[in-house]
Structures are given as structure tokens and as C-alpha cells.
Write an enzyme that holds these catalytic residues in place. Structure first.
Site, PDB file in Angstrom:
ATOM      1  N   GLU A 156       3.292  35.125  12.756  1.00 15.91           N
ATOM      2  CA  GLU A 156       1.922  35.539  12.478  1.00 15.91           C
ATOM      3  C   GLU A 156       1.591  36.973  12.850  1.00 15.91           C
ATOM      4  OE1 GLU A 156      -0.498  33.585  10.858  1.00 15.91           O
ATOM      5  OE2 GLU A 156       1.363  32.494  10.451  1.00 15.91           O
TER       6      GLU A 156
ATOM      7  N   SER B 255      -6.857 -20.863  -9.177  1.00 15.00           N
ATOM      8  CA  SER B 255      -6.491 -22.131  -8.537  1.00 15.00           C
ATOM      9  C   SER B 255      -6.287 -22.033  -7.037  1.00 15.00           C
ATOM     10  CB  SER B 255      -5.221 -22.697  -9.193  1.00 15.00           C
ATOM     11  OG  SER B 255      -5.478 -23.061 -10.538  1.00 15.00           O
TER      12      SER B 255
END
Length: 753
Positions: free
Chosen positions: A144, A433
Site C-alpha cells: 500500500e 400426500s
């Protein structure tokens, strides 16, 4: 001589020196100014009039610009100085800037005490530039701001380099690379001291975007703030703020949270490869996050390792080792298990302690990561092997204990997600069902037995307001008189409707609702066939009530909620066992009937090789939904399959792919566990040893469905809703009873002989 007549030559002085001739004395330079005054004429200067005008103008402009420039520069310097002094006076102590979150986080822990999910922005704890791994410090500086310890907060060289890169790429000078120093990045993270105001920004995301915005105006504002920080704090203080406040993807705020999130370790223990991966996330945390794309994250980390070597932080050997052994995710981060489960927990708990919390919250849950992984793997294996490529069909799985504790939840085919639509909890679909066990539960609780007879034959019911309704069986065939067990085993529609009409729809509805089925059940006779809607979670919970002996359960996933650092919990278990719905005897008989479904009926594909299974299939009209819900003695598992747009499935029934997914799930879940028998009744429990139903030679107690024979009402066609018996019906029933008594007496005599 004078009169010779020849002309005389010029007079020559006598030579006084035999050497060189003496130099003539210099004439004094004429006073040109005096001459101009006298003559009024300008001597030639060597420049033409045009050049004289041009150079004169440029000189004048230069003098004007210099006068404006130094005054303007002085004004700018004064403004920057005043702004720097203002920001300097506003900056707080370093420790007040380390946790910049506006809301708290939620950390979820599984049954083994391991973290499996985070929500919100997690903060792993305050760290300093001194107590983190040296490799992390080096990686951040190398990636950086390599001149961090040498500049005064702003780097003109870096800005000029960034402008050159932007122009070379065809962008504007301030578009793209910004040339920001690490100090300027911290200024941006602090939003230049501007606090979040909900009246000014609609969301925190809008606030964050405004803080991170670029452009000339932002750069100008950053300069005095960065200078103020350089004056107020040491370089290590500024780096400390950065290490704590930087966002690193996956909800991790700060390098300590990121180290724990991705690697399961502290930031103090990071090796060069891990440090490089974290530092590599800074330009685009979500894009480079290893949980999003591990290979892309590793490639970015390799670039950071190269920078670390070039700047002298790593030797060639260390660089090569980091390249050959790139960082990988921890086991928990790789699994990313329980995303749907975590979302469900967040929705179930109070908002002020989850999505809107300002505190860090710890939630202990019922999730078992082993079972969660088993369910995810089972779904993926079936879709890979048995579903055609490109299918958009969805599926969901819920694994639950008999007391309602949810052990795993898969809400869709995409398993490693957060915030996705959860088909297990959000999708309300017709149950088909799978609803039928509640019909038989009501009947068994009233005293009927699995061996009682019901007629499977064409049936028409006149529904007030709708007219005649005639249910059909899936096979379009009829079996005649069959037992209740056979009716459930083969999912016979006409027989189930007859049972429902005989015991009463209200009784069926009450049993289903008490077991936890969704409210607003259908009113008509189609109720028995599962036309009502429910979620998979609710259905699985209802079946858990059958397994546990007939008591309702409230599905739950949270066992404890407390604030981080507190020893006492704010909330305890959020669900569990409720009221009894049916008798234990009825529940055990129903388990026996559902076991027959898997042994002999529509659920055979769910059978397990080493233990008993009970369950029920379900397929809705036009096969829009397919279900299988079943259980062993250990766990209840529900599976649903269908399309999000509710279009029909192609060639899929509940006894097909859902049963396959169920079986694959349970094979993995039950692996290594001892086999336990199901808590079910046996035929000897309801079949009498005497010719009659009891020692007093009278039928067992139960609702009166006919004189002497409880089965008579089911064995004849129903022409209208619950018709009343007439005398003809009574006379027709009496020979059946006499015939049965005679046969049982003869059978008893023959058996004694």
C-alpha cells in the site's frame, strides 16, 4: 637636397625602441545617453521592434504571475495550515478510533462450540502495529505505501506517478489510481472525522460510499487531515488505526477479524503467505476475498509476496516458499456451512439483537456441522448424478431431532450463500400426500387400529357451493376393502378421504395444526389430500411430533443468546416440546404404518440397509411439488423439490428424487451411529388373542360408525358429505357382523383342535 626636385616622403619619428610598437591609448567610450539626449536617436540594439515588444510583454506577465503566485501560495499554505490545526485539535486519542463500526456483529456457534457463521461486521479485538505479525506489517507497507515511514502524510511523487498511470491508461488524471498514502487511506477510513448521521444518509452503505469517494475535492480535503494525523500521531499509531479499521471482505472489519475469519488464527500468528493474502484484499475486499474465489485471492497474494521480496522484507528463499505454499482457508471457512441456518436464526431472533444490534452478540445454536455437510453433499450428489444438466429445479432439506432442534438446513441448491431465498423456511407449498399421516393420526387417536378396513372405491362427495367432487387415485385403480395400513402404505386417495370424512374434518384439522402444520387449512374434503400449504420446516417439525410419541414441537435453532463479554445469557432455548396432540399408543401405531410406507409402499427408495425407517411421500397436483419426509430413531429429515415459478416437475414424484436425496442424507448422517429401533407398535399390540376384540366379547371403544361394526361406514360409497345412516344401512351391516363373528368362532375352534 632641397633642390633635387623629388617629392619628400612622410615624416617618420625616430624609433625610440627597437622592440614592438607601443599600444595606442584607448579612447574613452562615448556617453550614449548623452548622445541620445543630444541627438534624440536610439542606437541599434540587435533586436527588432516585434521581438522587443514580445519579450517585454512576457516579462511583464511573468512579473504579474509571480506576484499573484507567491501571494496565492501563501494564502493556500495559510488555509492548509489553519485546516491542519483545526483537524489536529479535533482528533481524539488513538484508542477511540480503532473500532469504527456503527453496528455490532452476531457470531454463531455450533453444537461443538465452533464458530460457523458471522453476521454484520465482526471486530476481532483491538490490535496494534507492535503486536501483530511482522509479516503483516511488512505486507501492508509493501502493498500500500512503501514510503510510509519517510513521507509526511502526502506523497507528491506518488500522486504524480498515479496521474501518469491514469493518463497512460486513457483515463483522467484523477480517475483510477489515486496515489494516496497510507495516511490518506486512514483519513478516508475515518471519513475525515465526519460521523454517521442517519438524517443525512439513508443507509450506512451510502455513508460508507461517500467516505470512500474519490476525485479532486476529496483529495484536497484529505491533505490537511493527513497532515494533522502525522502531527498528532506516530507512524505506528496511524498504522494501528489502519490495521483495525480496514474492511477485508466477508464481514470482517480489521485484520484480526479477517485472520480469524479466513484462517482461524490471530493476526499475531500470520505467516508470510497468509499476511500477503490479507494485504492483497485491500484494493477490492469482496472481489479478492478467498471465500469468494480462492484462486484469485492466491494470485493476488503472490503479487504482494513479490513486492515484499523486492522491498527487502523477504529473502528469495522465503519468497519461493510462500509462492509454493499459498495460504488456504480454514476448514470452517472452506465449508461456509449453515448459511441458510444462520439467516433463519437472524430472522427468528429480535431485530435489536441481530440486524440492528449495536453490541456484539454471541448465539449458541443447535447446528451440527457434520450433519450440515452431510445434507449439502447428499443434495449435490443426487443433482450431479440424477438431474439433467441445466435444470432449474430447486430443493431443500431440514434435519431435526425429535424435540424440534434443527441440526441442519439446506435452503436451496446453492449451498454456500448468505441472504438467499430459503426454500426450507420461506416457500409455502402444497403438501400433497405428506399430509395424510395427520388424517390417520386423528383416526388412531379415536381408537381405530392399523388393521381396520376402509373401502378403496370410486367416491363422489357433494360439496355445498361447489358441487360434486370425485377424488381419484394416482394409479386410477381401486383395491376394494383394504386396511388403514395399506391405505397409507400405497397413498390411496379415496380411502384417505373416506377416513377423513368419517372422523371429521375438524378433528383432522385440529391434529394437523396442533402438530405445527400451518394455519388456514382447507375447509373442504380435499383437506385430506394435502391441498393446504406449509413450509418444509413446519412439516418436518410436525413429523418430529410423531416420532417423539405424539407431542407437538416448535422447531428451534437457538439455545443461548448473550452479549460478548457477558457471562449471563439474555435468551435461552427458543423452542422444543409442546403439548400432547395424540396418545402415545396412537403415535406408535402411526409409526408402524409409516414404516410400512418405506418397506412396502411408495417410499421404498428411502430404505436404509441397517436400520428402520418410517416416512411418507408426497406429490402435489401436476407434480408441482415433490416431498419425502421420514425419520429413523435418531433424526427426522424433510426433503422438498420443485420449481420457483411453480411449473410442473418432469417425471419426479415424492418417492423418486426426494426419497433419493433423503436416503443419501441419512446414509451420511447415520454413519457410525448404532442402529436403534423405531418407537413403533407391533400388530400383536392391537390384534386380540380371543375371537372377539376384548375379554368381554365387545368391540373396543371408539366412535360409533355403525351398529356393532366400526368399519361399516368406510366400506360403502359415500354419496354426500358425511351422510346419516338409515335403516337399510343398518340391515345391510348386520349380516356382515354375524358373518365375521361366525368366522372368528370357527377359527377359534379349529385352532384349538
Amino acid at each position: 637636397m632641397a633642390g633635387s626636385g623629388r617629392p619628400r616622403g612622410p615624416l617618420v619619428a625616430d624609433k625610440r625602441y627597437s622592440a614592438s610598437k607601443p599600444a595606442a591609448p584607448k579612447k574613452p567610450r562615448a556617453n550614449t545617453s548623452t548622445k541620445r539626449k543630444r541627438s534624440g536617436k536610439r542606437p541599434p540594439s540587435g533586436r527588432g521592434p516585434i521581438r522587443r515588444v514580445l519579450f517585454g510583454t512576457l516579462g511583464f506577465v511573468a512579473r504579474v504571475l509571480w506576484g499573484i503566485g507567491w501571494r496565492f501560495g501563501l494564502a493556500i499554505a495559510l488555509i492548509v495550515g489553519l485546516a491542519t490545526f483545526y483537524f489536529y485539535s479535533q482528533l481524539p486519542d488513538v484508542t477511540a478510533l480503532l473500532d469504527g463500526r456503527h453496528r455490532g456483529s452476531v457470531t454463531m456457534i455450533d453444537t461443538d462450540g465452533k464458530v460457523f457463521a458471522w453476521r454484520g461486521e465482526t471486530f476481532g479485538g483491538q490490535i496494534t502495529a507492535e503486536n501483530v505479525s511482522e509479516h503483516l506489517r511488512d505486507a501492508v507497507i509493501a502493498a500500500e505505501d512503501k514510503r510510509f515511514y519517510g513521507h509526511f502524510g502526502v506523497s507528491p511523487r506518488g500522486i504524480a506517478s498515479a496521474m501518469r498511470i491514469n493518463l497512460a491508461a486513457g483515463r483522467g488524471p484523477f480517475s483510477g489510481n489515486g496515489g494516496s498514502t497510507l495516511t490518506q487511506q486512514v483519513a478516508k477510513l475515518l471519513c475525515l472525522g465526519v460521523e454517521y448521521d442517519p438524517k443525512r444518509w439513508k443507509t450506512e452503505a451510502a455513508y460508507e460510499n461517500d467516505c470512500r469517494s474519490g476525485g479532486v475535492k476529496r483529495k484536497i480535503k484529505e491533505v490537511p487531515y493527513a497532515l494533522a494525523m502525522e502531527l498528532k500521531y506516530s507512524k505506528d499509531d496511524i498504522l494501528t488505526i489502519y490495521l483495525n479499521r480496514a474492511y477485508l471482505g466477508a464481514g470482517a472489519r480489521g485484520f484480526e477479524a479477517a485472520a480469524q475469519r479466513y484462517f482461524g488464527i490471530s493476526a499475531a500468528n500470520l505467516n508470510p503467505a497468509q499476511a500477503a493474502m490479507l494485504a492483497g484484499l485491500l484494493p477490492a475486499p469482496s472481489y479478492y476475498a478467498p471465500t469468494n474465489n480462492l484462486q484469485r485471492s492466491q494470485d493476488r497474494a503472490a503479487t504482494v509476496v513479490k513486492l515484499m521480496h523486492e522491498q527487502g522484507y523477504l529473502s528469495a528463499a522465503e519468497r519461493d516458499y510462500a509462492w509454493q505454499h499459498p495460504a488456504t482457508l480454514s476448514e470452517a471457512a472452506q465449508k461456509r456451512a449453515g448459511g441458510y441456518f444462520a439467516d433463519w436464526i437472524m430472522d427468528a431472533a429480535p431485530d435489536f439483537l441481530t440486524t440492528e444490534t449495536t453490541e456484539d452478540v454471541i448465539i449458541r445454536t443447535t447446528l451440527d456441522q457434520r450433519i450440515q455437510s452431510a445434507a449439502e453433499e447428499a443434495m449435490q450428489s443426487i443433482f450431479a448424478a440424477k438431474v439433467k444438466e441445466g435444470s432449474e429445479a430447486e430443493a431443500a432439506i431440514v434435519v431435526m431431532s425429535a424435540d424440534g432442534a434443527v441440526r441442519a438446513m439446506v435452503g436451496g441448491r446453492a449451498t454456500k450463500v448468505t441472504g438467499a431465498f430459503n426454500h426450507a423456511t420461506m416457500a409455502r407449498r402444497q403438501t400433497g400426500s405428506t399430509f395424510k399421516p395427520f388424517v390417520y393420526a386423528a383416526a388412531l387417536d379415536m381408537g381405530y387400529t392399523p388393521d381396520d378396513i376402509v373401502e378403496d372405491a370410486p367416491l363422489t362427495i357433494n360439496v355445498p357451493g361447489s358441487g360434486p367432487w370425485s377424488p381419484k387415485n394416482y394409479t386410477r385403480e381401486y383395491r376394494g376393502p383394504i386396511t388403514l395400513t395399506e391405505a397409507l402404505t400405497h397413498s390411496v386417495n379415496t380411502a384417505t378421504v373416506r377416513v377423513s370424512e368419517a372422523v371429521g374434518r375438524e378433528a383432522v384439522r385440529k391434529v394437523a395444526e396442533d402438530f405445527g402444520f400451518a394455519e388456514d387449512l382447507a375447509e373442504g374434503p380435499a383437506l385430506a389430500l394435502g391441498v393446504s400449504e406449509s413450509t418444509l420446516l413446519q412439516m418436518t417439525g410436525a413429523y418430529a411430533g410423531i416420532l417423539n410419541g405424539g407431542s407437538s414441537v416448535k422447531p428451534y435453532g437457538m439455545t443461548e443468546l448473550r452479549l460478548k463479554g457477558d457471562s449471563e445469557a439474555l435468551f435461552g432455548v427458543s423452542g422444543g416440546l409442546g403439548e400432547r396432540v395424540i396418545s402415545e399408543k396412537a403415535a406408535r401405531e402411526l409409526v408402524y404404518m409409516m414404516h410400512s410406507v418405506v418397506q412396502n409402499g411408495s417410499g421404498r427408495r428411502a430404505n436404509l440397509p441397517d436400520r428402520q425407517v418410517a416416512g411418507k411421500t408426497g406429490t402435489t397436483q401436476a407434480a408441482r411439488d415433490a416431498w419425502f419426509i421420514g425419520f429413523t430413531a435418531d433424526y427426522v429429515v424433510g426433503v422438498w423439490m420443485g420449481y420457483d415459478d411453480n411449473r410442473p416437475l418432469s417425471g419426479v414424484t415424492g418417492g423418486g428424487l426426494p426419497a433419493d436425496i433423503w436416503r443419501e442424507t441419512m446414509l451420511r448422517v447415520e454413519a457410525g451411529l448404532p442402529a436403534s429401533p423405531l418407537p413403533m407398535a407391533q400388530p400383536s399390540d392391537w390384534r386380540p388373542d380371543t375371537p372377539f376384540w376384548g375379554s368381554d366379547s365387545t368391540p373396543p371403544a371408539g366412535p360409533d360408525l355403525g351398529p356393532g361394526n366400526r368399519k361399516s361406514d368406510w366400506s360403502r360409497p359415500i354419496e354426500e358429505v358425511r351422510p346419516k345412516k338409515d335403516k337399510k344401512d343398518k340391515k345391510r351391516d348386520e349380516p356382515d357382523l354375524a358373518e365375521r363373528i361366525l368366522m372368528e368362532v370357527l377359527g377359534s375352534i379349529l385352532s384349538k383342535n
